[in-house]
Motif scaffolding. Structure first.
Motif, PDB file in Angstrom:
ATOM      1  N   TYR A  36       2.523  -9.256 -11.078  1.00  0.00           N
ATOM      2  CA  TYR A  36       2.482  -7.870 -12.026  1.00  0.00           C
ATOM      3  C   TYR A  36       1.638  -6.533 -11.667  1.00  0.00           C
ATOM      4  CZ  TYR A  36       3.650 -10.508 -15.266  1.00  0.00           C
ATOM      5  OH  TYR A  36       4.497 -12.047 -16.345  1.00  0.00           O
ATOM      6  N   ALA A  37       1.893  -5.927  -9.838  1.00  0.00           N
ATOM      7  CA  ALA A  37       0.801  -5.212  -9.906  1.00  0.00           C
ATOM      8  C   ALA A  37       1.544  -4.398 -10.131  1.00  0.00           C
ATOM      9  CB  ALA A  37       0.810  -4.984  -7.970  1.00  0.00           C
ATOM     10  N   GLN A  38       2.581  -3.854 -10.381  1.00  0.00           N
ATOM     11  CA  GLN A  38       3.018  -2.242 -11.132  1.00  0.00           C
ATOM     12  C   GLN A  38       2.967  -1.812 -12.289  1.00  0.00           C
ATOM     13  OE1 GLN A  38       7.159  -1.661  -9.418  1.00  0.00           O
ATOM     14  NE2 GLN A  38       7.271  -3.916  -9.414  1.00  0.00           N
ATOM     15  N   GLU A  39       2.398  -3.249 -12.987  1.00  0.00           N
ATOM     16  CA  GLU A  39       2.369  -2.964 -14.516  1.00  0.00           C
ATOM     17  C   GLU A  39       0.096  -2.719 -14.602  1.00  0.00           C
ATOM     18  OE1 GLU A  39       3.193  -2.318 -17.055  1.00  0.00           O
ATOM     19  OE2 GLU A  39       5.143  -2.148 -16.207  1.00  0.00           O
ATOM     20  N   SER A  40      -0.250  -3.354 -13.390  1.00  0.00           N
ATOM     21  CA  SER A  40      -1.613  -2.764 -13.552  1.00  0.00           C
ATOM     22  C   SER A  40      -2.039  -2.000 -12.594  1.00  0.00           C
ATOM     23  CB  SER A  40      -2.086  -4.287 -12.558  1.00  0.00           C
ATOM     24  OG  SER A  40      -1.955  -5.941 -12.930  1.00  0.00           O
ATOM     25  N   VAL A  41      -1.299  -1.415 -11.853  1.00  0.00           N
ATOM     26  CA  VAL A  41      -1.617   0.140 -11.134  1.00  0.00           C
ATOM     27  C   VAL A  41      -1.901   0.960 -11.979  1.00  0.00           C
ATOM     28  CG1 VAL A  41       0.692   0.430 -10.853  1.00  0.00           C
ATOM     29  CG2 VAL A  41      -1.740   1.396  -8.897  1.00  0.00           C
ATOM     30  N   LYS A  42      -1.796   0.714 -13.622  1.00  0.00           N
ATOM     31  CA  LYS A  42      -1.828   2.377 -14.223  1.00  0.00           C
ATOM     32  C   LYS A  42      -2.152   1.983 -15.119  1.00  0.00           C
ATOM     33  CE  LYS A  42       3.380   1.512 -15.316  1.00  0.00           C
ATOM     34  NZ  LYS A  42       4.926   0.858 -16.696  1.00  0.00           N
ATOM     35  N   THR A  43      -2.868   0.787 -14.562  1.00  0.00           N
ATOM     36  CA  THR A  43      -4.327   1.192 -15.896  1.00  0.00           C
ATOM     37  C   THR A  43      -6.201   1.246 -14.938  1.00  0.00           C
ATOM     38  OG1 THR A  43      -4.310  -1.422 -15.528  1.00  0.00           O
ATOM     39  CG2 THR A  43      -3.854   0.161 -17.504  1.00  0.00           C
ATOM     40  N   MET A  44      -5.502   0.854 -13.742  1.00  0.00           N
ATOM     41  CA  MET A  44      -6.889   1.256 -12.654  1.00  0.00           C
ATOM     42  C   MET A  44      -7.010   2.496 -13.039  1.00  0.00           C
ATOM     43  SD  MET A  44      -5.230  -0.372  -9.008  1.00  0.00           S
ATOM     44  CE  MET A  44      -4.949  -2.151  -8.738  1.00  0.00           C
ATOM     45  N   ASP A  45      -8.582   2.656 -12.567  1.00  0.00           N
ATOM     46  CA  ASP A  45      -9.771   3.707 -12.452  1.00  0.00           C
ATOM     47  C   ASP A  45      -9.547   4.171 -11.639  1.00  0.00           C
ATOM     48  OD1 ASP A  45     -11.361   5.751 -13.205  1.00  0.00           O
ATOM     49  OD2 ASP A  45     -12.803   4.014 -13.640  1.00  0.00           O
ATOM     50  N   PRO A  46      -8.663   5.697 -11.153  1.00  0.00           N
ATOM     51  CA  PRO A  46      -9.122   6.034  -9.496  1.00  0.00           C
ATOM     52  C   PRO A  46     -10.585   6.645  -9.576  1.00  0.00           C
ATOM     53  CG  PRO A  46      -6.982   7.380 -11.713  1.00  0.00           C
ATOM     54  CD  PRO A  46      -8.148   6.706 -12.422  1.00  0.00           C
ATOM     55  N   LYS A  47     -10.936   6.571 -10.072  1.00  0.00           N
ATOM     56  CA  LYS A  47     -12.900   6.768 -10.245  1.00  0.00           C
ATOM     57  C   LYS A  47     -13.557   6.244  -9.121  1.00  0.00           C
ATOM     58  CE  LYS A  47     -13.869  10.081 -13.262  1.00  0.00           C
ATOM     59  NZ  LYS A  47     -14.756  10.115 -14.802  1.00  0.00           N
ATOM     60  N   ARG A  48     -13.099   4.875  -9.212  1.00  0.00           N
ATOM     61  CA  ARG A  48     -13.191   3.196  -8.714  1.00  0.00           C
ATOM     62  C   ARG A  48     -12.727   3.059  -7.519  1.00  0.00           C
ATOM     63  NH1 ARG A  48     -13.041  -1.065 -13.584  1.00  0.00           N
ATOM     64  NH2 ARG A  48     -14.810  -0.521 -14.475  1.00  0.00           N
ATOM     65  N   TRP A 107       0.640  -0.883  -0.293  1.00  0.00           N
ATOM     66  CA  TRP A 107      -0.864   0.204   0.321  1.00  0.00           C
ATOM     67  C   TRP A 107       0.735   0.912  -0.108  1.00  0.00           C
ATOM     68  CZ3 TRP A 107      -4.812   0.661  -0.779  1.00  0.00           C
ATOM     69  CH2 TRP A 107      -5.529  -1.000  -1.197  1.00  0.00           C
ATOM     70  N   PHE A 108       1.946   1.073   1.126  1.00  0.00           N
ATOM     71  CA  PHE A 108       2.626   2.500   0.617  1.00  0.00           C
ATOM     72  C   PHE A 108       3.592   3.005  -0.478  1.00  0.00           C
ATOM     73  CE2 PHE A 108       2.990   2.801   5.965  1.00  0.00           C
ATOM     74  CZ  PHE A 108       1.537   3.092   6.010  1.00  0.00           C
ATOM     75  N   LYS A 109       3.873   1.509  -1.126  1.00  0.00           N
ATOM     76  CA  LYS A 109       4.914   2.154  -2.010  1.00  0.00           C
ATOM     77  C   LYS A 109       4.111   1.708  -3.170  1.00  0.00           C
ATOM     78  CE  LYS A 109       9.237   0.121  -0.314  1.00  0.00           C
ATOM     79  NZ  LYS A 109      10.208   1.292  -0.665  1.00  0.00           N
ATOM     80  N   LEU A 110       2.881   1.183  -3.691  1.00  0.00           N
ATOM     81  CA  LEU A 110       2.452   1.329  -4.567  1.00  0.00           C
ATOM     82  C   LEU A 110       1.094   1.787  -4.054  1.00  0.00           C
ATOM     83  CD1 LEU A 110       3.418   0.153  -7.171  1.00  0.00           C
ATOM     84  CD2 LEU A 110       1.979  -1.814  -6.618  1.00  0.00           C
ATOM     85  N   LEU A 111       0.305   1.503  -3.993  1.00  0.00           N
ATOM     86  CA  LEU A 111      -0.953   1.333  -4.231  1.00  0.00           C
ATOM     87  C   LEU A 111      -1.682   2.481  -4.204  1.00  0.00           C
ATOM     88  CD1 LEU A 111      -2.210  -2.108  -3.333  1.00  0.00           C
ATOM     89  CD2 LEU A 111      -2.713  -1.319  -4.894  1.00  0.00           C
ATOM     90  N   ILE A 112      -1.214   3.240  -3.001  1.00  0.00           N
ATOM     91  CA  ILE A 112      -1.618   3.906  -1.938  1.00  0.00           C
ATOM     92  C   ILE A 112      -1.056   5.715  -2.746  1.00  0.00           C
ATOM     93  CG2 ILE A 112      -1.974   6.104  -0.098  1.00  0.00           C
ATOM     94  CD1 ILE A 112      -1.525   4.287   1.932  1.00  0.00           C
ATOM     95  N   PRO A 113      -0.130   6.023  -3.062  1.00  0.00           N
ATOM     96  CA  PRO A 113       0.895   6.768  -4.036  1.00  0.00           C
ATOM     97  C   PRO A 113       0.185   6.219  -5.527  1.00  0.00           C
ATOM     98  CG  PRO A 113       2.366   5.493  -3.565  1.00  0.00           C
ATOM     99  CD  PRO A 113       0.966   4.764  -2.597  1.00  0.00           C
TER     100      PRO A 113
END
Length: 242
Positions: free
Chosen positions: A216-228, A115-121
């Protein structure tokens, strides 16, 4: 098929249940859900698991939550090999000891790194103070040290010569920071050797399949829709940053 499993393999407890069922040839109807899209808050899921977490199973009319409880239920119902949850009193106690400890140690600290290094930022757009990241790294390293010194020692697996539920729960949690690009096995040869043994015992194909989402989380996060993710933002920020 009466056994239904509600799983999101981005979640480490879901991975442990998935691997355990697959490895033991337990037939189930795989209900793939997305925690990031909020499926756990749906009315449908609430009827299965009021705790609003994953994993959950539905075996006929019987619903059960919490990964450890689920795996113990499956081990008993399907008479899985003894090494997973040994009948020997002291070996079983060692499994229980690890399962009781890990919730507030490896699990929480490994999750924080993702969460700290990837998902939250990246997904929420919230900057994490350097001090919090440094403290989280320190906490994770302390837990990993305890894992090696107390639970693994010089044994091939936590309980001895064979893999158990303790090893399975441990590996999925320890792999979580890897998804954020943190090599927790670097400079830890004993930990890496244990990981390789666990991966081999599970089966390389199954292990890699179950961990594909996190690797592959670092790649997947690039396509996550912030609105969701917006409806999660206050909950996550309060939980991790308060």
């Amino acid at each position: 098929m009466s056994l239904e499993m509600y799983l999101d393999l981005f979640s480490q407890p879901c991975r442990s249940v998935y691997i355990f069922a697959k490895k033991n040839d337990i037939q189930f109807d795989y209900k793939k859900i997305s925690l990031f899209e909020g499926y756990q808050y749906s009315e449908e899921y609430g009827k299965i698991n009021l705790l609003r977490k994953a994993p959950a199973i539905k075996d006929g009319d019987f619903c059960l939550a919490e990964s450890v409880a689920i795996m113990l239920y499956l081990a008993e119902k399907f008479h899985t090999p003894d090494h997973w949850y040994p009948a020997d009193l002291q070996k079983r106690a060692r499994v229980n000891e690890y399962l009781s400890w890990q919730h507030s140690a490896i699990r929480i600290h490994g999750s924080k790194m993702l969460w700290f290094k990837l998902l939250i930022p990246k997904a929420l757009g919230v900057e994490i103070p350097k001090e919090k990241i440094d403290n989280a790294v320190e906490d994770l390293n302390a837990s990993l040290n305890l894992f090696e010194e107390k639970f693994l020692q010089d044994r091939p697996f936590i309980v001895g010569d064979q893999i158990s539920l303790a090893d399975l729960v441990a590996i999925v949690e320890i792999m979580q920071p890897v998804g954020a690009g943190m090599d927790v096995f670097e400079n830890r040869p004993n930990l890496k050797a244990w990981k390789d043994r666990v991966r081999a015992e599970i089966g390389v194909e199954l292990f890699d399949e179950a961990h594909q989402a996190i690797l592959y989380a670092q790649e997947s996060v690039k396509t996550m829709d912030p609105k969701r993710m917006e409806h999660f933002k206050p909950i996550i920020v309060r939980y991790f940053l308060s």
